[in-house]
Design a protein around this motif. Structure first.
Motif, PDB file in Angstrom:
ATOM      1  N   ASP A  42       0.853  -1.182   0.000  1.00 31.73           N
ATOM      2  CA  ASP A  42       0.000   0.000   0.000  1.00 31.73           C
ATOM      3  C   ASP A  42       0.895   1.240   0.000  1.00 31.73           C
ATOM      4  N   LEU A  43       0.825   2.033  -1.059  1.00 32.17           N
ATOM      5  CA  LEU A  43       1.682   3.209  -1.206  1.00 32.17           C
ATOM      6  C   LEU A  43       0.989   4.504  -0.803  1.00 32.17           C
ATOM      7  N   SER A  44      -0.220   4.398  -0.302  1.00 31.54           N
ATOM      8  CA  SER A  44      -1.056   5.584  -0.109  1.00 31.54           C
ATOM      9  C   SER A  44      -0.437   6.614   0.830  1.00 31.54           C
ATOM     10  N   ILE A  45       0.353   6.161   1.802  1.00 30.43           N
ATOM     11  CA  ILE A  45       0.958   7.085   2.758  1.00 30.43           C
ATOM     12  C   ILE A  45       1.863   8.097   2.060  1.00 30.43           C
ATOM     13  N   ASN A  46       2.535   7.667   0.993  1.00 24.97           N
ATOM     14  CA  ASN A  46       3.479   8.562   0.311  1.00 24.97           C
ATOM     15  C   ASN A  46       3.327   8.473  -1.201  1.00 24.97           C
ATOM     16  N   GLU A  47       2.115   8.253  -1.665  1.00 28.92           N
ATOM     17  CA  GLU A  47       1.889   8.063  -3.088  1.00 28.92           C
ATOM     18  C   GLU A  47       2.195   9.323  -3.902  1.00 28.92           C
ATOM     19  N   GLU A  48       1.926  10.488  -3.328  1.00 28.94           N
ATOM     20  CA  GLU A  48       2.152  11.731  -4.054  1.00 28.94           C
ATOM     21  C   GLU A  48       3.628  11.915  -4.399  1.00 28.94           C
ATOM     22  N   GLU A  49       4.516  11.652  -3.431  1.00 27.27           N
ATOM     23  CA  GLU A  49       5.945  11.783  -3.699  1.00 27.27           C
ATOM     24  C   GLU A  49       6.409  10.737  -4.704  1.00 27.27           C
ATOM     25  N   LEU A  50       5.896   9.516  -4.581  1.00 20.77           N
ATOM     26  CA  LEU A  50       6.279   8.467  -5.521  1.00 20.77           C
ATOM     27  C   LEU A  50       5.828   8.801  -6.942  1.00 20.77           C
ATOM     28  N   GLU A  51       4.653   9.393  -7.081  1.00 19.89           N
ATOM     29  CA  GLU A  51       4.173   9.791  -8.400  1.00 19.89           C
ATOM     30  C   GLU A  51       5.059  10.892  -8.981  1.00 19.89           C
ATOM     31  N   ALA A  52       5.493  11.824  -8.122  1.00 10.44           N
ATOM     32  CA  ALA A  52       6.380  12.901  -8.584  1.00 10.44           C
ATOM     33  C   ALA A  52       7.724  12.345  -9.054  1.00 10.44           C
ATOM     34  N   ILE A  53       8.251  11.358  -8.325  1.00  6.04           N
ATOM     35  CA  ILE A  53       9.511  10.737  -8.727  1.00  6.04           C
ATOM     36  C   ILE A  53       9.339   9.975 -10.030  1.00  6.04           C
ATOM     37  N   CYS A  54       8.201   9.299 -10.176  1.00  5.69           N
ATOM     38  CA  CYS A  54       7.931   8.567 -11.411  1.00  5.69           C
ATOM     39  C   CYS A  54       7.864   9.524 -12.602  1.00  5.69           C
ATOM     40  N   GLU A  55       7.308  10.694 -12.392  1.00  6.92           N
ATOM     41  CA  GLU A  55       7.250  11.692 -13.461  1.00  6.92           C
ATOM     42  C   GLU A  55       8.661  12.128 -13.869  1.00  6.92           C
ATOM     43  N   GLU A  56       9.566  12.236 -12.890  1.00 10.05           N
ATOM     44  CA  GLU A  56      10.958  12.539 -13.205  1.00 10.05           C
ATOM     45  C   GLU A  56      11.578  11.419 -14.036  1.00 10.05           C
ATOM     46  N   PHE A  57      11.286  10.177 -13.664  1.00 12.47           N
ATOM     47  CA  PHE A  57      11.784   9.036 -14.443  1.00 12.47           C
ATOM     48  C   PHE A  57      11.290   9.099 -15.892  1.00 12.47           C
ATOM     49  N   ARG A  58      10.051   9.474 -16.073  1.00  9.98           N
ATOM     50  CA  ARG A  58       9.470   9.515 -17.424  1.00  9.98           C
ATOM     51  C   ARG A  58      10.212  10.488 -18.337  1.00  9.98           C
ATOM     52  N   LYS A  59      10.790  11.513 -17.766  1.00  5.71           N
ATOM     53  CA  LYS A  59      11.496  12.511 -18.572  1.00  5.71           C
ATOM     54  C   LYS A  59      12.796  11.963 -19.151  1.00  5.71           C
ATOM     55  N   ASP A  60      13.345  10.933 -18.539  1.00  5.89           N
ATOM     56  CA  ASP A  60      14.530  10.240 -19.065  1.00  5.89           C
ATOM     57  C   ASP A  60      15.611  11.239 -19.485  1.00  5.89           C
ATOM     58  N   TYR A  61      16.128  11.964 -18.509  1.00  2.00           N
ATOM     59  CA  TYR A  61      17.075  13.038 -18.779  1.00  2.00           C
ATOM     60  C   TYR A  61      18.332  12.575 -19.510  1.00  2.00           C
ATOM     61  N   ASN A  62      18.740  11.341 -19.292  1.00  2.00           N
ATOM     62  CA  ASN A  62      19.995  10.858 -19.875  1.00  2.00           C
ATOM     63  C   ASN A  62      19.787   9.989 -21.114  1.00  2.00           C
ATOM     64  N   ARG A  63      18.662  10.158 -21.763  1.00  2.00           N
ATOM     65  CA  ARG A  63      18.349   9.336 -22.932  1.00  2.00           C
ATOM     66  C   ARG A  63      19.451   9.400 -23.985  1.00  2.00           C
ATOM     67  N   HIS A  64      20.017  10.594 -24.181  1.00  2.00           N
ATOM     68  CA  HIS A  64      21.021  10.757 -25.226  1.00  2.00           C
ATOM     69  C   HIS A  64      22.434  10.979 -24.660  1.00  2.00           C
ATOM     70  N   HIS A  65      22.601  10.680 -23.388  1.00  2.00           N
ATOM     71  CA  HIS A  65      23.891  10.973 -22.747  1.00  2.00           C
ATOM     72  C   HIS A  65      24.947   9.920 -23.049  1.00  2.00           C
ATOM     73  N   PHE A  66      24.565   8.643 -23.047  1.00  2.00           N
ATOM     74  CA  PHE A  66      25.546   7.564 -23.130  1.00  2.00           C
ATOM     75  C   PHE A  66      25.868   7.217 -24.585  1.00  2.00           C
ATOM     76  N   VAL A  67      26.476   8.174 -25.260  1.00  2.00           N
ATOM     77  CA  VAL A  67      26.888   8.007 -26.654  1.00  2.00           C
ATOM     78  C   VAL A  67      28.407   8.167 -26.718  1.00  2.00           C
ATOM     79  N   ARG A  68      29.078   7.143 -27.155  1.00  3.18           N
ATOM     80  CA  ARG A  68      30.537   7.180 -27.222  1.00  3.18           C
ATOM     81  C   ARG A  68      31.014   8.141 -28.312  1.00  3.18           C
ATOM     82  N   ASN A  69      32.223   8.684 -28.090  1.00  2.00           N
ATOM     83  CA  ASN A  69      32.802   9.604 -29.070  1.00  2.00           C
ATOM     84  C   ASN A  69      34.209   9.142 -29.450  1.00  2.00           C
TER      85      ASN A  69
END
Length: 268
Positions: A42-69
């Motif tokens: 049951d995540l209800s006690i802290n579901e709001e924070e978990l949803e906010a973190i999940c939204e950060e995950f969805r943005k995938d900030y490093n999608r294009h970071h791991f490209v060798r040069n």
């Protein structure tokens, strides 16, 4: 680790590299847990924070970071034999560690998606990150004529069972230690570029943010399960005594600083 854990692209390339790392108490392990307990949390006690973190995950900030040069071309050939051996150990342990995280998170995301979709989505995003990290490290190993056979590891490495509570503690520490390790190395080498022995380190600044977000997720998950933060009672002793809690195992993210001081001196 099995002698067949490391396979090269070329049949005889092991002669140019190293034997598989010896298993020790600090070696990265593979884990499984109580999937039924996880899907019924049951995540209800802290579901709001978990949803906010999940939204950060969805943005995938490093999608294009791991490209060798082009900096990787010929970089492995510039290392002296001692540094090469230590650095390949570093790559092997780090790749196995990241892949271990991928397997656990991916399995969790599949097993609990019907009953606990928010938690499953968070684990799926973290599995994505860990797979990306492991693949990038494994590609660096190929610069040395070696490569971890991740499929073989999946099928043949032993899996250790820990209940969810222990997984939460251990993985929280693992991710946060990983964050501080990556950012500390990056900042040091930024000030001391002559000590940068391989271009992999150029990626650590953004890389560490993945680790930090993962740690924040487990922190929020423990807040949603208050009982998990009230019973850390077993001893952890570094240097002598038998370890009695799975937390110790995640000190493998510092194993090269603890055990391979010559490499430490080159980095610091």
């Amino acid at each position: 680790m099995s002698r067949t854990t490391i396979e090269s692209k070329v049949k005889n390339s092991l002669n140019r590299g190293k034997a598989p790392a010896k298993e020790t108490i600090l070696s990265p392990r593979f884990y499984t847990t109580d999937f039924e307990a996880m899907e019924n949390m049951d995540l209800s006690i802290n579901e709001e924070e978990l949803e906010a973190i999940c939204e950060e995950f969805r943005k995938d900030y490093n999608r294009h970071h791991f490209v060798r040069n082009s900096e990787f071309e010929g970089a492995a050939d510039k290392l002296d034999p001692e540094t090469r051996e230590l650095f390949v150990d570093f790559l092997e342990g780090s790749c196995t560690s990241e892949f271990s995280g991928f397997l656990l998170y991916k399995e969790l995301s599949k097993r609990i998606k019907d009953k606990n979709p928010l938690l499953a989505e968070c684990f799926a995003h973290m599995a994505r990150d860990e797979a990306r990290h492991a693949g990038f490290l494994n590609k660096s190993m190929s610069d040395f004529g070696l490569q971890l056979d991740l499929g073989f590891l999946t099928a043949n490495k032993d899996y250790t069972y820990f209940p969810p509570r222990s997984i939460f503690y251990a993985t929280y520490l693992s991710e946060k230690i990983g964050y501080w390790r990556y950012i500390a190395i990056y900042r040091h080498l930024e000030k001391n570029p002559d000590s940068k022995i391989f271009p992999l380190f150029n990626y650590f600044e953004n890389w560490c943010q993945d680790e930090n977000r993962h740690g924040d997720f487990f922190d929020a998950l423990m807040k949603a399960q208050p009982r998990t933060v009230k019973s850390l009672s077993k001893k952890i002793t570094i240097g002598g005594s038998t370890f009695t809690h799975p937390l110790f195992d995640y000190f493998h993210r510092f194993r090269y600083f603890l055990n391979n001081l010559p490499l430490t001196s080159k980095l610091w």
